[in-house]
Scaffold this active site. Sequence first.
Site, short mmCIF file in Angstrom:
data_model
loop_
_atom_site.label_atom_id
_atom_site.label_comp_id
_atom_site.label_asym_id
_atom_site.label_seq_id
_atom_site.Cartn_x
_atom_site.Cartn_y
_atom_site.Cartn_z
N LYS A 22 1.03 -1.39 -0.05
CA LYS A 22 -0.06 -0.05 0.16
C LYS A 22 0.82 1.35 0.00
O LYS A 22 0.71 2.35 -0.96
CB LYS A 22 -0.87 0.00 1.16
CG LYS A 22 -1.70 1.24 1.37
CD LYS A 22 -2.51 1.37 2.62
CE LYS A 22 -1.77 1.52 3.96
NZ LYS A 22 -1.41 3.28 4.01
N ASN A 23 1.95 1.25 1.01
CA ASN A 23 2.74 2.63 0.90
C ASN A 23 3.71 2.83 -0.08
O ASN A 23 4.27 3.85 -0.04
CB ASN A 23 3.32 2.37 2.45
CG ASN A 23 2.42 2.82 3.64
OD1 ASN A 23 1.12 3.16 3.12
ND2 ASN A 23 2.69 2.44 4.64
N ARG A 102 -4.66 10.67 4.03
CA ARG A 102 -3.52 11.93 4.36
C ARG A 102 -2.65 11.82 3.41
O ARG A 102 -2.27 12.84 2.62
CB ARG A 102 -2.78 11.63 5.56
CG ARG A 102 -3.58 11.52 6.73
CD ARG A 102 -2.60 11.38 8.03
NE ARG A 102 -1.59 12.32 7.81
CZ ARG A 102 -1.64 13.35 8.38
NH1 ARG A 102 -2.99 13.93 8.89
NH2 ARG A 102 -1.12 14.46 8.36
N CYS A 126 -5.27 13.02 12.92
CA CYS A 126 -5.42 11.76 12.66
C CYS A 126 -5.35 11.09 13.77
O CYS A 126 -4.85 11.52 14.89
CB CYS A 126 -4.18 11.35 11.72
SG CYS A 126 -3.61 9.66 11.55
N ARG A 131 0.51 14.82 13.19
CA ARG A 131 0.90 14.66 11.71
C ARG A 131 1.01 15.89 10.98
O ARG A 131 0.24 15.92 9.93
CB ARG A 131 0.22 13.35 11.24
CG ARG A 131 0.27 12.11 11.98
CD ARG A 131 -0.41 10.99 11.19
NE ARG A 131 0.54 10.60 9.95
CZ ARG A 131 -0.01 9.49 9.18
NH1 ARG A 131 -0.82 8.90 9.42
NH2 ARG A 131 0.70 9.09 8.21
N VAL A 133 2.36 18.94 8.29
CA VAL A 133 2.92 18.67 6.91
C VAL A 133 4.05 19.92 6.57
O VAL A 133 4.15 20.15 5.77
CB VAL A 133 2.10 18.62 5.86
CG1 VAL A 133 0.88 17.56 5.96
CG2 VAL A 133 1.16 20.06 5.91
N ASP A 134 4.49 20.38 7.96
CA ASP A 134 5.32 21.46 7.80
C ASP A 134 6.65 21.21 6.94
O ASP A 134 7.20 21.84 6.18
CB ASP A 134 5.74 21.96 9.15
CG ASP A 134 6.27 20.67 10.09
OD1 ASP A 134 7.33 21.04 10.77
OD2 ASP A 134 5.70 19.78 10.06
N LEU A 135 7.12 20.00 7.18
CA LEU A 135 8.51 19.48 6.46
C LEU A 135 7.97 19.43 5.10
O LEU A 135 9.06 19.51 4.32
CB LEU A 135 9.01 18.35 7.03
CG LEU A 135 9.31 18.34 8.50
CD1 LEU A 135 9.91 17.06 9.16
CD2 LEU A 135 10.47 19.52 8.74
N ASP A 316 4.65 0.71 12.06
CA ASP A 316 3.40 0.08 11.29
C ASP A 316 3.38 -1.32 11.93
O ASP A 316 2.14 -2.13 11.47
CB ASP A 316 3.44 0.20 10.08
CG ASP A 316 3.44 1.75 9.49
OD1 ASP A 316 3.48 1.92 8.13
OD2 ASP A 316 3.11 2.54 10.34
N ILE A 338 7.93 7.16 16.71
CA ILE A 338 7.41 7.95 15.59
C ILE A 338 6.12 8.61 15.70
O ILE A 338 6.16 9.96 15.27
CB ILE A 338 7.22 6.94 14.45
CG1 ILE A 338 8.46 6.07 14.36
CG2 ILE A 338 7.14 7.62 13.09
CD1 ILE A 338 9.84 6.77 14.07
N ARG A 408 -8.45 -0.66 4.51
CA ARG A 408 -7.90 0.44 3.93
C ARG A 408 -6.51 -0.32 3.54
O ARG A 408 -5.85 0.36 2.44
CB ARG A 408 -7.43 1.59 5.00
CG ARG A 408 -8.86 2.27 5.28
CD ARG A 408 -8.43 3.66 5.99
NE ARG A 408 -7.60 4.39 5.24
CZ ARG A 408 -6.64 5.09 5.80
NH1 ARG A 408 -6.61 5.41 7.01
NH2 ARG A 408 -5.59 5.57 5.18
#
Length: 429
Positions: A22-23, A102, A126, A131, A133-135, A316, A338, A408
């Site tokens: 998936k990822n 996301r 989430c 989580r 998204v600044d980076l 995960d 994480i 998902r």
Amino acid sequence: MDRIRIVGGRHLNGTIPISGAKNATLPLMIAGLLTDQTVILDNVPRLADVGLLQRILGNHGVDIMVGGKRPGDTEYKGQTLHISAANIVDTTAPYELVSKMRASFWVIAPLVARMGQAKVSMPGGCAIGTRPVDLLLMVLERLGAAIDIDGGYVIARAPRGLKGGEIVFPKVTVGGTHTALMAAALADGTTVIENAAREPEIVDVADCLNKMGAKISGAGTSRILVKGVAKLGGARHSVLPDRIETGTYAMAVAMTGGDVTLEGARPELLQAALDVLTRAGADVAATNTGIRIARNGAGIAPVEVVTDPFPGFPTDLQAQLMALMTRAKGTSRITETIFENRFMHVQELVRLGAHIHLDGETATIEGVDKLKGAPVMATDLRASVSLVIAALAAEGETMVNRVYHLDRGFERLEDKLVACGAEIARISG
Ligand code: EPZ
């Protein structure tokens, strides 16, 4: 809403075919936006997230054709997507769609890199953490985009295209690295990415981009070099096997006992997790078709694990390992580094009779002789499958609610487990 009913206590024996990752699939589909030529992806898993991303890309004008069955295809063969972004008609990714998944926020990179502008909804909160998204936005600014935030949307502009530059991540971020690879691939000049994520999915995306004509070197290490090109072409790429699905079924076999071959799995993609399983008392062996995992008779030994970016123990698989440790002979400790809120499964495992104490980032698990079935609630993708693993070893019946979380990220989970002797079934509606 669908639920899953499990009656535990059976060993797992047989073969489980591992699906495409998936990822890797999600960023690879998004990379299709970088070119007006067709990108063909093989070994694509049939997952809710993949279906949703097809809709999101369609909203930008992307045509996606799903290849039909071919002679000799097995029932678990991955699907083939023909992705054509010949005409991008809309560079806005709406809240209604992005808020559902996301990773769809990552469309911002190929849109601004190829079209010079993008308006993408912020993904919002989430279950497993804030989580931010600044980076990812830092990456686009480093490559010369102007970034504005207005009404919950990020507006990125680079009318004269992006420029190569130096990106130094203060922390390892998978999404940030995907964003940097896609944006820098079409930037004018060379980009250096320092402290990059080294996940196998990053390497898979870089391999596909290089097949499309990009000039990326060093993927899989923490320093990646991208020489920008003016235009990218089409390519055909097969998605790598899902290491998280692999680790999940390996944990399930260690939990219930049995002997299973994970067909198509690649040990080097999850060596840290396999080492932990060996320490926990499972027999792990690479075969010429995948990985064989067995536990017969030997008890489950407690372990101490800290989650870390690749090649460390993956976050995960944290929930799945915790489920396994609920029946270990002794005390285990699992530290999650994480995501700050990735222990939602703890209270649900306690409902099945587990003894777990939380102290900040660390969970201490006192192993028990037996778990007992009960109704439980899924909260996120990986937490939900940890409840399935625990229920497979629990006495009696467990009903897992809100299984849409599972759909998902796990393709045909019940079918794969039933084929190995589990008593598990979906109850619709
Ligand atoms: C990817 O998420 C995966 N998702 C996640 O899998 C996985 O848990 C995660 O990487 C870590 O391995 C997909 O690939 C679709 P990050 P991502 O950026 O990219 C912080 C699953 O179950 N951060 O590596 O979103 C962040 O909050 C999912 O399949 C910032 O602070 O993760 C986290 O603490 C869940 N600012 C840390 O970095 C940013 O701009 C690592 O996140 C970006 C991230």
